[in-house]
Enzyme design. Structure first.
Site, PDB file in Angstrom:
ATOM      1  N   CYS A   1       0.574   2.584   1.567  1.00 41.56           N
ATOM      2  CA  CYS A   1       0.095   3.971   1.535  1.00 41.56           C
ATOM      3  C   CYS A   1       1.015   4.921   2.295  1.00 41.56           C
ATOM      4  O   CYS A   1       1.386   5.989   1.785  1.00 41.56           O
ATOM      5  CB  CYS A   1      -1.334   4.050   2.070  1.00 41.56           C
ATOM      6  SG  CYS A   1      -1.532   3.642   3.825  1.00 41.56           S
TER       7      CYS A   1
ATOM      8  N   HIS B   1      -5.335   4.800   6.448  1.00 38.21           N
ATOM      9  CA  HIS B   1      -4.981   5.089   5.054  1.00 38.21           C
ATOM     10  C   HIS B   1      -4.602   6.556   4.927  1.00 38.21           C
ATOM     11  O   HIS B   1      -5.137   7.411   5.635  1.00 38.21           O
ATOM     12  CB  HIS B   1      -6.140   4.755   4.122  1.00 38.21           C
ATOM     13  CG  HIS B   1      -5.763   4.789   2.675  1.00 38.21           C
ATOM     14  ND1 HIS B   1      -4.782   3.982   2.139  1.00 38.21           N
ATOM     15  CD2 HIS B   1      -6.222   5.544   1.644  1.00 38.21           C
ATOM     16  CE1 HIS B   1      -4.668   4.225   0.844  1.00 38.21           C
ATOM     17  NE2 HIS B   1      -5.524   5.179   0.519  1.00 38.21           N
TER      18      HIS B   1
ATOM     19  N   ASN C   1      -2.515   8.189  -4.210  1.00 36.59           N
ATOM     20  CA  ASN C   1      -2.275   7.265  -3.098  1.00 36.59           C
ATOM     21  C   ASN C   1      -1.922   5.876  -3.604  1.00 36.59           C
ATOM     22  O   ASN C   1      -2.142   5.533  -4.763  1.00 36.59           O
ATOM     23  CB  ASN C   1      -3.526   7.193  -2.214  1.00 36.59           C
ATOM     24  CG  ASN C   1      -4.666   6.411  -2.856  1.00 36.59           C
ATOM     25  OD1 ASN C   1      -5.189   5.477  -2.269  1.00 36.59           O
ATOM     26  ND2 ASN C   1      -5.090   6.800  -4.056  1.00 36.59           N
TER      27      ASN C   1
END
Length: 403
Positions: free
Chosen positions: A318, A366, A378
């Site tokens: 990520c 994240h 993402n």
């Protein structure tokens, strides 16, 4: 947006609305609404997803540490080798000087002089005496200084060798520790994947629920907006197959675009086979970066697989994905999401704009890039691909604007 796309979106909206209404009105046979059942499943799945993302984040960090340790170990090993060579040269030089000194002493003994004093006393006259004294003084001083310097250097190099050896031992120990951590995390991740697979199966049985329909609709509309941004952004011709087919791959593999109507909308992005945004060059400066350019460029990598520690189009994690996209525009971001969370200025959920960073967890485990319509792009988790998802999550911890 053309008429065909609009009509597809309207059909999609109606389909979602109808499906959601039917399910919401149905019962599961026990008098309770199946909506509450899917809500519970979605919450369980989200909880597990958070755990998986945390593990992914930890795994990526450990992999980064292992990679850095390997580089440090290589550097220290190289320094140790160079230090050993210098030490050997110093020892050889010291031994040479000692041998010269011994040779002189031996020569004096053979000539009947057992010391420098004998050399002086064997002078033939005053002038010879003075000359010998000065010569002996120079020789003695030179010998002493040479030997002292070489011994000092030898001691210093030996200390440096020991220091480097100690550092190397520590790094090797840390590398082993990190690898043990990675093995444990991978085992934990395998367990989480089994649980997620079980929940995915249950969710598919209830995928026509109003909640799922609402999320898919949100993502579908966001995908259309992204396509429009791509169409309007500057383009360059590229031979990068991954960039050319990214959106097509995304429409084929993204699991949350499962309905036929949604797939039709998102797969229309495949018509754009040129990389968007300006080319990465010296002209790419922060002053020319626009929110749409960031979103357009990021969308080139839809469908790219998630890879632990990944920082290239061959595979992203990520934070590696976010870092790569922003680097294209000359903006340097930290490597991990926790550090990226401190860059730029804070943005609330209601003030998010396309191109803003969105974070989940505090400290963040994240991160993604907001694309509008309550959605973000993402690299979600291992086993998945870069895709668009809803930002409506309980663990949303804020946005950051980096320009």
């Amino acid at each position: 947006m053309n008429k065909k796309t609009v009509s597809v979106l309207i059909a999609l909206t109606l389909a979602f609305s109808t499906g959601g209404s039917v399910l919401a009105a149905s019962n599961n046979g026990n008098g309770t609404s199946s909506t509450s059942s899917i809500t519970a499943v979605n919450q369980q799945k989200q909880d597990l997803q958070i755990k998986v993302e945390k593990l992914d984040d930890q795994i990526s960090q450990v992999m980064n540490q292992i990679s850095q340790n390997k580089k440090d170990i290589e550097n220290i090993s190289s320094n140790i080798s160079a230090n050993k060579q210098k030490l050997k040269e110093s020892e050889d030089s010291l031994n040479t000087q000692k041998q010269l000194l011994n040779d002189r002493m031996r020569a004096m003994y053979i000539n009947g002089n057992s010391s420098y004093l004998g050399v002086i006393l064997n002078s033939t006259d005053v002038n010879d005496f003075i000359s010998r004294v000065e010569t002996v003084k120079k020789i003695v001083s030179s010998d002493k200084q040479t030997i002292a310097d070489l011994k000092a250097k030898q001691t210093q190099l030996a200390q440096e060798k020991q220091t480097l050896s100690n550092q190397s031992g520590k790094l090797l120990a840390l590398k082993t520790d990190n690898e043990n951590k990675l093995n444990k995390l991978e085992n934990d991740k395998a367990t989480q994947n089994k649980l997620i697979a079980s929940l995915d199966k249950k969710e598919k049985e209830l995928e026509t629920s109003a909640e799922n329909a609402k999320e898919k609709k949100t993502v579908a509309v966001a995908a259309i907006n992204v396509q429009k941004i791509r169409n309007d952004a500057p383009k360059i011709t590229t031979t990068d197959t991954k960039s050319q087919t990214a959106v097509k791959t995304y429409s084929q593999t993204a699991d949350h675009v499962s309905s036929e109507k949604t797939s039709q909308i998102v797969s229309s992005q495949a018509s754009n086979t040129q990389a968007t945004a300006s080319n990465q060059s010296s002209s790419n400066t922060q002053s020319t970066v626009s929110s749409n350019s960031i979103v357009a460029y990021a969308s080139n990598f839809l469908g790219t697989p998630y890879v632990w520690g990944g920082t290239t189009p061959a595979g992203f994690d990520c934070s590696g994905f976010v870092q790569y996209v922003y680097a294209h525009f000359g903006i340097s971001l930290p490597r991990v999401s926790q550090d990226q969370q401190n860059v730029g200025t804070p943005v609330s959920r209601s003030d998010l704009q396309p191109g803003d960073l969105v974070f989940f967890g505090s400290p963040a485990y994240h991160v993604g890039i907001y694309v509008g319509n309550g959605s973000y792009i993402n690299a979600p988790k291992t086993g998945d691909v870069v895709k668009i998802a809803s930002v409506d999550r309980s663990d949303f911890s804020g946005g950051r604007r980096v320009k």
